[in-house]
Design an enzyme around this catalytic site. Sequence first.
Site, PDB file in Angstrom:
ATOM      1  N   LYS A  12       0.844  -1.199   0.000  1.00  0.00           N
ATOM      2  CA  LYS A  12       0.000   0.000   0.000  1.00  0.00           C
ATOM      3  C   LYS A  12       0.886   1.259   0.000  1.00  0.00           C
ATOM      4  O   LYS A  12       1.949   1.247  -0.626  1.00  0.00           O
ATOM      5  CB  LYS A  12      -0.981  -0.056   1.182  1.00  0.00           C
ATOM      6  CG  LYS A  12      -1.739  -1.398   1.210  1.00  0.00           C
ATOM      7  CD  LYS A  12      -2.886  -1.452   2.157  1.00  0.00           C
ATOM      8  CE  LYS A  12      -3.563  -2.809   2.065  1.00  0.00           C
ATOM      9  NZ  LYS A  12      -4.750  -2.928   2.911  1.00  0.00           N
ATOM     10  N   GLU A  99      -9.569  -0.502  -1.625  1.00  0.00           N
ATOM     11  CA  GLU A  99      -9.240   0.907  -1.339  1.00  0.00           C
ATOM     12  C   GLU A  99      -9.328   1.747  -2.611  1.00  0.00           C
ATOM     13  O   GLU A  99      -9.720   2.915  -2.564  1.00  0.00           O
ATOM     14  CB  GLU A  99      -7.843   0.979  -0.684  1.00  0.00           C
ATOM     15  CG  GLU A  99      -7.901   0.477   0.759  1.00  0.00           C
ATOM     16  CD  GLU A  99      -6.652  -0.257   1.231  1.00  0.00           C
ATOM     17  OE1 GLU A  99      -5.578  -0.087   0.646  1.00  0.00           O
ATOM     18  OE2 GLU A  99      -6.778  -1.029   2.211  1.00  0.00           O
ATOM     19  N   GLU A 169     -10.907 -10.490  -0.990  1.00  0.00           N
ATOM     20  CA  GLU A 169     -10.599  -9.742   0.225  1.00  0.00           C
ATOM     21  C   GLU A 169     -11.885  -9.151   0.796  1.00  0.00           C
ATOM     22  O   GLU A 169     -12.374  -8.112   0.305  1.00  0.00           O
ATOM     23  CB  GLU A 169      -9.632  -8.595  -0.080  1.00  0.00           C
ATOM     24  CG  GLU A 169      -8.318  -9.042  -0.666  1.00  0.00           C
ATOM     25  CD  GLU A 169      -7.210  -8.015  -0.435  1.00  0.00           C
ATOM     26  OE1 GLU A 169      -6.269  -8.348   0.276  1.00  0.00           O
ATOM     27  OE2 GLU A 169      -7.317  -6.890  -0.936  1.00  0.00           O
ATOM     28  N   SER A 215      -6.211  -9.219   6.981  1.00  0.00           N
ATOM     29  CA  SER A 215      -5.639  -9.536   8.296  1.00  0.00           C
ATOM     30  C   SER A 215      -4.962 -10.904   8.343  1.00  0.00           C
ATOM     31  O   SER A 215      -5.033 -11.598   9.361  1.00  0.00           O
ATOM     32  CB  SER A 215      -6.717  -9.415   9.390  1.00  0.00           C
ATOM     33  OG  SER A 215      -7.194  -8.081   9.470  1.00  0.00           O
TER      34      SER A 215
HETATM   35  P1  13P Z   1      -4.249  -6.336   5.786  1.00  0.00           P
HETATM   36  O1  13P Z   1      -3.451  -7.607   5.645  1.00  0.00           O
HETATM   37  O2  13P Z   1      -3.485  -5.215   6.395  1.00  0.00           O
HETATM   38  O3  13P Z   1      -5.578  -6.602   6.430  1.00  0.00           O
HETATM   39  O4  13P Z   1      -4.577  -5.841   4.285  1.00  0.00           O
HETATM   40  C1  13P Z   1      -5.104  -6.743   3.380  1.00  0.00           C
HETATM   41  C2  13P Z   1      -5.094  -6.134   2.049  1.00  0.00           C
HETATM   42  O5  13P Z   1      -5.827  -5.215   1.764  1.00  0.00           O
HETATM   43  C3  13P Z   1      -4.113  -6.648   1.071  1.00  0.00           C
HETATM   44  O6  13P Z   1      -4.377  -6.159  -0.206  1.00  0.00           O
END
Ligand code: 13P
Length: 253
Positions: A12, A99, A169, A215
């Site tokens: 990210k 996102e 996801e 997560s």
């Molecule tokens: P997290 O592993 O921080 O929950 O994020 C998952 C994610 O959005 C991977 O693209």
Amino acid sequence: MSRKYVIAANWKMNMTPSETAGFLDAFLKNFPDPTAVEIVIAPPFVSLAKASELMAGQSAVGLSAQNMSHEASGAFTGETSAAMLKEVGCQYVILGHSERRSLYGEDDVVINKKVHATLAAGLIPILCIGESLEERDGGQLEFVLSQQLEGSLLGIDASQMPGIIIAYEPVWAIGTGRTATPEQAQETQCYVRSVLERLFGADVAAAVRIQYGGSVKPGNAGELIAQPDIDGFLVGGASLDPASFADIVKAGI
Ligand code: 13P
């Protein structure tokens, strides 16, 4: 059909070029045996060139961007093309992350254009889908996932599908510490595979890799990857630490 696990780090908006170098220095030194697992790292755009330089000469870890324009070039301020990503050494592109969908207004129409552009450039899309908690609680889970798959894969031929990775996801599990239980993830990913079967046939559905994301941590990776329809992970927070990401990769070996 056996599907090779693919475990990807989605950093990210984290990791400057120098932080990327620090991560790779630690990760590549203490490297988990990659034969059973395809490993992918997705740094932010400005860190791709540094990652590519440091990963040169090894084929165990692939490089991914986190987004891409469907346009080839021109007056598109702030955007990045497939040719640019290829020149810095990317093989994969994450598309349609929740996102991007929720914060930047990407919908299935634009994501579909990006999937086509990615494949045309010889890059591997990691196509993200997933429902919100409201949608799950409201009984919309299957509808939302099938709409996302149908919309973002419109016009894609069955022969192209093995070159696409799907990442399931659930939005409510991203960055919340609230992982889907292995049973919830398995049930949903089995459903995703059934949609692929309806759209592209049984052989394609059996071949396409479906990652779980949300997560994922070293402590839950083992029980998640033991599920028959989980073919790897897209990891956010826990992929920022080289030891923790290496432990997650080891769960797939
Ligand atoms: P997290 O592993 O921080 O929950 O994020 C998952 C994610 O959005 C991977 O693209």
